[in-house]
Design a protein around this motif. Structure first.
Motif, short mmCIF file in Angstrom:
data_model
loop_
_atom_site.label_atom_id
_atom_site.label_comp_id
_atom_site.label_asym_id
_atom_site.label_seq_id
_atom_site.Cartn_x
_atom_site.Cartn_y
_atom_site.Cartn_z
N LEU A 141 -4.83 -7.95 -8.12
CA LEU A 141 -5.78 -7.65 -9.21
C LEU A 141 -5.06 -7.49 -10.54
N HIS B 31 -16.51 0.85 1.01
CA HIS B 31 -17.44 0.44 2.06
C HIS B 31 -18.79 0.34 1.36
N ARG C 175 0.87 -1.19 0.00
CA ARG C 175 0.00 0.00 0.00
C ARG C 175 0.90 1.24 0.00
N GLU D 291 -7.74 2.45 -6.73
CA GLU D 291 -7.22 1.54 -5.69
C GLU D 291 -7.92 1.79 -4.36
N TYR D 292 -9.25 1.90 -4.47
CA TYR D 292 -10.06 2.20 -3.30
C TYR D 292 -10.89 0.98 -2.92
N THR D 293 -10.75 0.53 -1.67
CA THR D 293 -11.57 -0.56 -1.15
C THR D 293 -12.85 0.06 -0.60
N SER E 54 -6.08 6.53 -3.95
CA SER E 54 -6.59 6.58 -2.58
C SER E 54 -5.54 6.16 -1.56
N HIS F 15 -6.13 2.02 6.40
CA HIS F 15 -5.41 0.80 6.08
C HIS F 15 -4.05 0.97 6.76
N PHE G 190 -4.74 -4.68 -4.68
CA PHE G 190 -4.68 -4.23 -6.07
C PHE G 190 -3.46 -4.78 -6.80
N GLY H 292 -1.70 3.47 -5.79
CA GLY H 292 -2.53 4.38 -6.57
C GLY H 292 -3.53 5.21 -5.79
N ALA I 283 -13.54 2.38 -8.73
CA ALA I 283 -12.92 2.11 -7.43
C ALA I 283 -11.58 1.39 -7.61
N ASP I 284 -11.53 0.41 -8.51
CA ASP I 284 -10.27 -0.31 -8.76
C ASP I 284 -9.22 0.64 -9.32
#
Lengths: 222, 222
Positions: A219, B208, A163, B204-206, A177, A208, A216, A175, B200-201
């Protein structure tokens, strides 16, 4: 832990801006710093740096139909004050070798020796890599742009699953966020765990906290 | 699910800005819309609205030593074009009854009947509540500011434990970073699950994804 930054030292923060920077790369970390600057009397100054003092748009030139927002710089690269921390965002505009990108790279190279910390978000690490300041250092970057970014500078010890990564005074994040997470981790290191927690809670942000947890990377087959 | 918005309809997006708006309240959701506007040929227009065309700072007047960033509006409230979606951020500047806050409230009240969607982030729901458009509706807000916000308008059915709440065409979210989640949930509703996942991908955001999961309500005893 109280952190290793005394409350009465003003921290001189700078951010490089270029057309097509990714908005959240800047405003994720900066909003953490905004809140910090209103919290516990931490004194912070901020310089927003670009080629000219004209507003800088987030709109990437390659997407003519896209929307964007324009941010007002406070200084040019030529008039930048001394800095303690430099934040380098990424985005489509970080690619290529336009004059402003060349200026950003030259600014990072010239400024790095005076910095206490260099923080990059997303493909901002590609700019820092091209400035040569990541040579021999562990660093990460945006996972979708992994192959493009890592090819820019094989001298960097690129870390595919992270991360964020710290090496000495350089903090590089994955990336977009991920910039929020690296900013809060950096605030924890410099101002202490309680300050970082207070800011995250204020922003209702679930951090996080594990720098190695990176869904990711998987992914994108890294 | 392909979503209920045809790809060839441009979506006219507006954001109200006032001094002391919270940066991430605006740029969390807007960066999702920025990416959307570069994705799958979704056509979006954006108006950034304030009292004048002068840059609007995120710096709250009550924190003279704090840092801020200045954003350039594209329209004044008086020259706003027709809108489909209005985003109302919060922040320290959303409090009180300064002329610009009164203008924001009047703009929300006048514009709401033409909107397809109203989205608020953080204490932005306090502005919408004061405009009367939340009366009889379920809505949420920032959890640290809960008592202050809910007291502004008891006619609203305030929901204490929610990341975001939808009622008809109104989407209200909890504090600051919750704006990213409500934006992606709204994108999923309007443009489909795959588009929301792609954005979101890319960031790079997980996400909610459960609107009822809200650890910050408990933190503030709600």
């Amino acid at each position: 832990m109280a952190g290793n930054h005394a409350n009465d030292d003003p921290l001189r923060f700078g951010v490089v801006l270029f057309p097509g920077f990714q908005a959240l790369d800047v405003f994720g970390p900066l909003d953490c710093i905004n809140v910090l600057s209103r919290t516990d009397s931490h004194r912070v100054s901020l310089s927003l740096l670009s080629s000219t003092l004209g507003p800088v748009t987030t709109k990437p030139p390659r997407f003519p139909a896209a929307i964007g927002q324009s941010i007002v710089p406070t200084h040019t690269f030529a008039t930048a004050p001394p800095l303690d921390v430099l934040l380098v965002p990424g985005g489509w505009g970080s690619r290529g070798s336009s004059p402003v990108v060349q200026e950003v790279i030259a600014f990072i190279k010239a400024t790095y020796p005076q910095l206490k910390f260099l923080i990059t978000v997303c493909t901002g690490s590609g700019l820092a890599a091209r400035a040569g300041v990541l040579d021999g250092k562990r660093a990460t970057t945006n996972k979708m742009a992994w192959r493009e970014m890592t090819a820019l500078r094989p001298e960097v010890v690129w870390v595919p699953r992270a991360r964020w990564v710290t090496d000495g005074n350089i903090w590089t994040s994955s990336g977009v966020s991920a910039g929020i997470d690296v900013a809060l981790a950096w605030i924890e290191e410099v101002f202490g765990k309680q300050t970082a927690k207070k800011i995250a809670d204020w922003m209702e942000y679930t951090r996080h906290e594990d720098p190695d947890l990176d869904p990711f990377a998987a992914l994108h087959g890294l």
